[in-house]
Design a protein around this motif. Structure first.
Motif, mmCIF file in Angstrom:
data_model
loop_
_atom_site.group_PDB
_atom_site.id
_atom_site.type_symbol
_atom_site.label_atom_id
_atom_site.label_comp_id
_atom_site.label_asym_id
_atom_site.label_seq_id
_atom_site.Cartn_x
_atom_site.Cartn_y
_atom_site.Cartn_z
ATOM 1 N N GLN A 1 -0.105 -2.487 11.576
ATOM 2 C CA GLN A 1 0.777 -3.598 11.931
ATOM 3 C C GLN A 1 1.845 -3.864 10.874
ATOM 4 O O GLN A 1 2.895 -4.422 11.179
ATOM 5 N N ALA A 2 1.598 -3.519 9.647
ATOM 6 C CA ALA A 2 2.532 -3.808 8.553
ATOM 7 C C ALA A 2 3.772 -2.921 8.673
ATOM 8 O O ALA A 2 3.718 -1.824 9.242
ATOM 9 N N PRO A 3 4.900 -3.367 8.133
ATOM 10 C CA PRO A 3 6.094 -2.507 8.105
ATOM 11 C C PRO A 3 5.836 -1.271 7.242
ATOM 12 O O PRO A 3 5.195 -1.351 6.199
ATOM 13 N N VAL A 4 6.336 -0.141 7.712
ATOM 14 C CA VAL A 4 6.098 1.149 7.049
ATOM 15 C C VAL A 4 7.436 1.804 6.722
ATOM 16 O O VAL A 4 8.379 1.743 7.520
ATOM 17 N N ARG A 5 7.502 2.436 5.571
ATOM 18 C CA ARG A 5 8.639 3.278 5.192
ATOM 19 C C ARG A 5 8.108 4.649 4.806
ATOM 20 O O ARG A 5 7.088 4.758 4.133
ATOM 21 N N LEU A 6 8.801 5.692 5.229
ATOM 22 C CA LEU A 6 8.403 7.057 4.914
ATOM 23 C C LEU A 6 9.444 7.707 4.014
ATOM 24 O O LEU A 6 10.659 7.583 4.266
ATOM 25 N N VAL B 1 0.860 -1.190 0.000
ATOM 26 C CA VAL B 1 0.000 0.000 0.000
ATOM 27 C C VAL B 1 0.893 1.234 0.000
ATOM 28 O O VAL B 1 1.850 1.320 0.779
ATOM 29 N N MET B 2 0.572 2.179 -0.869
ATOM 30 C CA MET B 2 1.307 3.430 -0.948
ATOM 31 C C MET B 2 0.325 4.588 -0.922
ATOM 32 O O MET B 2 -0.835 4.431 -1.312
ATOM 33 N N GLY B 3 0.805 5.744 -0.488
ATOM 34 C CA GLY B 3 -0.021 6.938 -0.527
ATOM 35 C C GLY B 3 0.842 8.170 -0.619
ATOM 36 O O GLY B 3 1.862 8.282 0.074
ATOM 37 N N TRP B 4 0.447 9.081 -1.518
ATOM 38 C CA TRP B 4 1.156 10.351 -1.659
ATOM 39 C C TRP B 4 0.314 11.476 -1.071
ATOM 40 O O TRP B 4 -0.891 11.554 -1.308
ATOM 41 N N SER B 5 0.953 12.347 -0.273
ATOM 42 C CA SER B 5 0.311 13.500 0.332
ATOM 43 C C SER B 5 -0.851 13.035 1.224
ATOM 44 O O SER B 5 -0.662 12.151 2.055
ATOM 45 N N VAL B 6 -2.066 13.568 1.052
ATOM 46 C CA VAL B 6 -3.179 13.094 1.873
ATOM 47 C C VAL B 6 -3.500 11.628 1.584
ATOM 48 O O VAL B 6 -4.092 10.928 2.414
ATOM 49 N N GLY B 7 -3.077 11.121 0.430
ATOM 50 C CA GLY B 7 -3.228 9.699 0.157
ATOM 51 C C GLY B 7 -2.505 8.843 1.170
ATOM 52 O O GLY B 7 -2.866 7.675 1.376
ATOM 53 N N GLY B 8 -1.463 9.408 1.824
ATOM 54 C CA GLY B 8 -0.783 8.661 2.865
ATOM 55 C C GLY B 8 -1.687 8.357 4.043
ATOM 56 O O GLY B 8 -1.577 7.283 4.663
ATOM 57 N N VAL B 9 -2.595 9.276 4.383
ATOM 58 C CA VAL B 9 -3.536 9.012 5.476
ATOM 59 C C VAL B 9 -4.509 7.915 5.068
ATOM 60 O O VAL B 9 -4.867 7.044 5.869
ATOM 61 N N HIS B 10 -4.951 7.920 3.813
ATOM 62 C CA HIS B 10 -5.815 6.842 3.331
ATOM 63 C C HIS B 10 -5.073 5.506 3.344
ATOM 64 O O HIS B 10 -5.672 4.463 3.648
ATOM 65 N N ALA B 11 -3.790 5.522 3.033
ATOM 66 C CA ALA B 11 -3.001 4.285 3.089
ATOM 67 C C ALA B 11 -2.932 3.751 4.519
ATOM 68 O O ALA B 11 -3.070 2.542 4.753
ATOM 69 N N VAL C 1 3.689 -0.826 3.789
ATOM 70 C CA VAL C 1 3.162 0.514 3.524
ATOM 71 C C VAL C 1 4.315 1.448 3.195
ATOM 72 O O VAL C 1 5.359 1.437 3.859
ATOM 73 N N ALA C 2 4.141 2.283 2.172
ATOM 74 C CA ALA C 2 5.078 3.355 1.842
ATOM 75 C C ALA C 2 4.318 4.673 1.854
ATOM 76 O O ALA C 2 3.312 4.818 1.144
ATOM 77 N N LEU C 3 4.775 5.621 2.653
ATOM 78 C CA LEU C 3 4.147 6.933 2.769
ATOM 79 C C LEU C 3 5.036 7.956 2.080
ATOM 80 O O LEU C 3 6.192 8.157 2.479
ATOM 81 N N LEU C 4 4.517 8.615 1.069
ATOM 82 C CA LEU C 4 5.286 9.496 0.211
ATOM 83 C C LEU C 4 4.842 10.934 0.420
ATOM 84 O O LEU C 4 3.708 11.287 0.075
ATOM 85 N N SER C 5 5.705 11.742 1.033
ATOM 86 C CA SER C 5 5.360 13.150 1.320
ATOM 87 C C SER C 5 4.020 13.222 2.029
ATOM 88 O O SER C 5 3.155 14.030 1.697
ATOM 89 N N THR C 6 3.845 12.384 3.019
ATOM 90 C CA THR C 6 2.533 12.215 3.627
ATOM 91 C C THR C 6 2.165 13.347 4.576
ATOM 92 O O THR C 6 3.028 14.086 5.052
ATOM 93 N N CYS C 7 0.879 13.454 4.831
ATOM 94 C CA CYS C 7 0.330 14.435 5.757
ATOM 95 C C CYS C 7 -0.148 13.738 7.030
ATOM 96 O O CYS C 7 -0.139 12.517 7.126
#
Length: 302
Positions: free
Chosen positions: A238-243, A103-113, A127-133
């Motif tokens: 619970q999943a591993p996350v990278r920012l 699962v990935m999310g950019w900007s506000v998409g990171g909150v949805h992720a 999970v990968a959070l890209l420039s997340t909010c």
């Protein structure tokens, strides 16, 4: 063994269990492992680099759903982070994707992720959070917001009719004058965001045209959902996350990223010097390679 051929990304739709239409864009071959990408605010699932060779090499496909009111997705009120997480799971079910996904999310998409990972932990492998909010409506996160973001949330909550009118006007601009509109936005951006947006101008223009479809209703509902209590706890992931975040991010300053990483159990952070809010476009191969490695790792069965 030859790699399966995948054509160019094409928007598609599925019917959700309640009869609503959900639009999405598939990148890559349907036989490969799935990664769900959550688009940014005011954009759509068309915002990704169409690098078919990269996906074929990594044996990944990307499913980029459009939130309600965006692109070909039907309008749904009231949108929330949990409701869209459930929509994504219904999409995976409709496509026969049973294995845990990236699962990935950019900007506000990171909150949805994060919402998808928290609400459906058995369906998410990484999970990968890209420039997340941060979720603007969560009291704990609110204390960490800048004055500007607190002001923007106050305006969205206090004057929803004004925001609805603004998004309606922007929708008309994107539909009637897309080239003029993206050029106008580029002139308003900080230098790093303007440079990358100009480089990927056509891709981001088309993504925004779809993002502001349906008279801007999807953008408005997304903003309202962002300002309400999120309906999940970040610590439930619970999943591993990278920012991934840029030191020159002119939209969401990097100061809050260590705070978010702590709430995610000390998740590793790629803090990139000289990079801004659009960093995912210029670091796409590295981001996808890291996701492939996470999906290959032992946490896939955690």
């Amino acid at each position: 063994m030859p790699l399966p051929h995948a054509g160019p990304p094409v928007p598609q739709t599925v019917r959700l269990p309640d009869g609503r239409r959900l639009g999405f864009t598939r990148y890559g071959h349907p036989a490969h492992r799935a990664v769900v990408f959550h688009h940014g605010f005011g954009s759509s699932g068309l915002e990704l680099p169409p690098d078919a060779a990269l996906l074929a090499r990594l044996q990944l496909q990307i499913l980029a759903p459009d939130r309600p009111g965006v692109g070909q997705s039907g309008v749904y009120r009231p949108l929330s982070f949990p409701s869209f997480a459930d929509d994504v799971v219904a999409l995976l079910d409709a496509l026969g994707v049973d294995a845990p996904v990236g699962v990935m999310g950019w900007s506000v998409g990171g909150v949805h992720a994060l919402a998808l990972a928290a609400r459906h932990p058995a369906r998410v492998a990484a999970v990968a959070l890209l420039s997340t909010c941060l979720p603007l409506g969560e009291p704990a996160a609110y204390r960490h917001l800048s004055r500007l973001w607190k002001l923007l949330r106050w305006g969205q909550v206090s004057f929803p009719w004004l925001n609805r009118t603004t998004f309606l006007w922007l929708s008309r601009q994107w539909q009637r004058r897309p080239d003029r509109t993206i050029d106008w936005f580029i002139r308003l951006m900080r230098p790093e965001e303007a440079r990358v947006t100009a480089r990927f101008r056509v891709l981001l223009r088309d993504a925004a045209v779809a993002g502001f479809a349906n008279h801007g209703r999807g953008v408005y509902d997304d903003a309202q959902a962002w300002c309400r209590p999120p309906g999940f706890r970040i610590e439930e992931v619970q999943a591993p996350v990278r920012l991934w975040h840029g030191e020159q991010d002119g939209v969401w300053a990097p100061g809050n990223i260590p705070y978010l990483a702590r709430r995610l159990g000390g998740a590793p952070v790629h803090l990139l010097p000289g990079q801004g809010h659009m960093l995912y476009l210029e670091n796409w191969p590295a981001i996808m390679e890291e996701m492939a490695a996470l999906l290959d790792g032992p946490c896939l069965s955690c």
